[in-house]
Design an enzyme around this catalytic site. Structure first.
Site, short mmCIF file in Angstrom:
data_model
loop_
_atom_site.label_atom_id
_atom_site.label_comp_id
_atom_site.label_asym_id
_atom_site.label_seq_id
_atom_site.Cartn_x
_atom_site.Cartn_y
_atom_site.Cartn_z
N CYS A 111 -0.41 0.89 2.78
CA CYS A 111 -0.99 0.27 3.98
C CYS A 111 -2.41 -0.26 3.75
O CYS A 111 -2.74 -1.35 4.22
CB CYS A 111 -0.96 1.26 5.14
SG CYS A 111 -1.81 2.82 4.85
N HIS A 146 -2.78 6.14 8.85
CA HIS A 146 -2.20 4.81 8.65
C HIS A 146 -3.24 3.78 9.06
O HIS A 146 -4.14 4.07 9.88
CB HIS A 146 -0.93 4.67 9.51
CG HIS A 146 -0.24 3.35 9.37
ND1 HIS A 146 0.05 2.77 8.17
CD2 HIS A 146 0.22 2.48 10.33
CE1 HIS A 146 0.67 1.62 8.36
NE2 HIS A 146 0.78 1.42 9.66
N SER A 163 4.39 -0.52 6.32
CA SER A 163 4.64 0.88 6.65
C SER A 163 6.07 1.22 6.30
O SER A 163 6.92 0.33 6.09
CB SER A 163 4.40 1.14 8.14
OG SER A 163 4.82 2.44 8.52
#
Length: 307
Positions: A111, A146, A163
């Protein structure tokens, strides 16, 4: 097979060594497997994703979709080995060099790498505002992090990224407010049985690929355990307002000082005023005398000359 460079291009030795060490750790016959792959001459060629190229007339939403398709084609890195070392403290120009290397190597990414790549591929979209959005969630006794690249075009918010979950990366720029975008991510996390704990928002990233500025990763840190729902929404909108103000200041008219330096002469200072003579561009070595200018002499009457 995913260890093979997709373009047949040489990968720097440290990157290859990390790959082989990883194989040796997770495979019972890892060293022999690595040597067999290295010496193989009949490995299939892996297709290289093409970096998107746009016509000037291509709308921004279509460009964002193409950038997201390219990021998807690189695939998510499930190997457990980080192929590209990203230091958030590096200046933007260094991170853009790293993004260029990513396009050449065409290796799987995670990410944070997708965020850097997204910035690189949207640098020429000057009407698009980009800013990092980080999430911290809790699931089954563990915390997870994330990050995506938030975008704002024409007052509508969206996101680019990668993702394991489809709903936690790309968001088309259709959200009217920043809070709507974040709430959509929160709902996506909820469907994955994750509880959103914190959101970190950065400021807009420069479009200059040679900028030595650092990316501001966490201008606002919002702890959902300490904020009510309404306060959370207000903080998100406050951050959006701060970004608009910053952009407004950066694109506003030049200051009078800049105008004066370009082509506007001050009515109170003559051509040979002390301010001009002491400027960096007009300084002379010690002992060197500046020739007298007959036209400028009358303007010195009202000034005290400093030696």
């Amino acid at each position: 097979p995913f260890f093979v460079n997709r373009g047949g291009l040489p990968v720097d030795e440290p990157t290859w060594e990390r790959m082989w060490r990883h194989v040796g750790r997770i495979h019972p016959d890892g060293d022999r497997v690595a040597q067999r792959i290295r010496g193989a001459a009949d490995l299939p060629k892996i297709p290289i994703p093409s970096v998107p190229v746009f016509q000037p007339s291509t709308p921004i939403p279509e460009r964002l979709e193409a950038v997201q398709r390219y990021i998807r084609e690189l695939q998510y890195n499930h190997t457990g080995t980080q192929f590209f070392e990203i230091k958030k403290s590096r200046p933007l120009t260094g991170l853009m060099d790293l993004a260029k290397e990513m396009t050449k190597e065409a290796l799987p990414i995670k990410c944070l790498e997708a965020v850097i790549l997204g910035i690189y591929l949207t640098n020429n979209m000057t009407t698009l505002d980009r800013f990092p959005i980080s999430f911290k969630t809790h699931f089954s006794g563990n915390y997870f992090r994330h990050i995506v690249l938030g975008v704002n075009f024409g007052g509508r918010y969206g996101a680019l990224g990668i993702s394991r979950r489809e709903e936690l990366m790309y968001k088309a720029p259709v959200f009217r407010t920043l809070s709507e975008l974040i709430f959509d991510f929160e709902e996506a996390y909820r469907r994955c049985w994750h509880t959103l704990k914190k959101v970190k928002l950065g400021h807009c990233v420069s479009h200059d690929p040679h900028s030595v500025e650092q990316i501001e990763w966490k201008r606002s840190i919002l702890d959902l355990e300490k904020l009510t729902r309404e306060d959370f929404r207000k903080e998100l909108e406050r951050h959006a307002r701060d970004m608009r103000l910053k952009i407004g200041k950066g694109t506003g008219p030049p200051s009078p000082t800049k105008d004066r330096k370009k082509d506007v002469s001050s009515p109170q200072r003559g051509q040979a005023s002390p301010h001009r003579r002491n400027s960096r561009g007009d300084r002379r070595p010690s002992g060197e005398k500046k020739p007298a200018d007959s036209k400028a002499m009358p303007d010195l009457n009202g000034y005290q000359i400093r030696v």
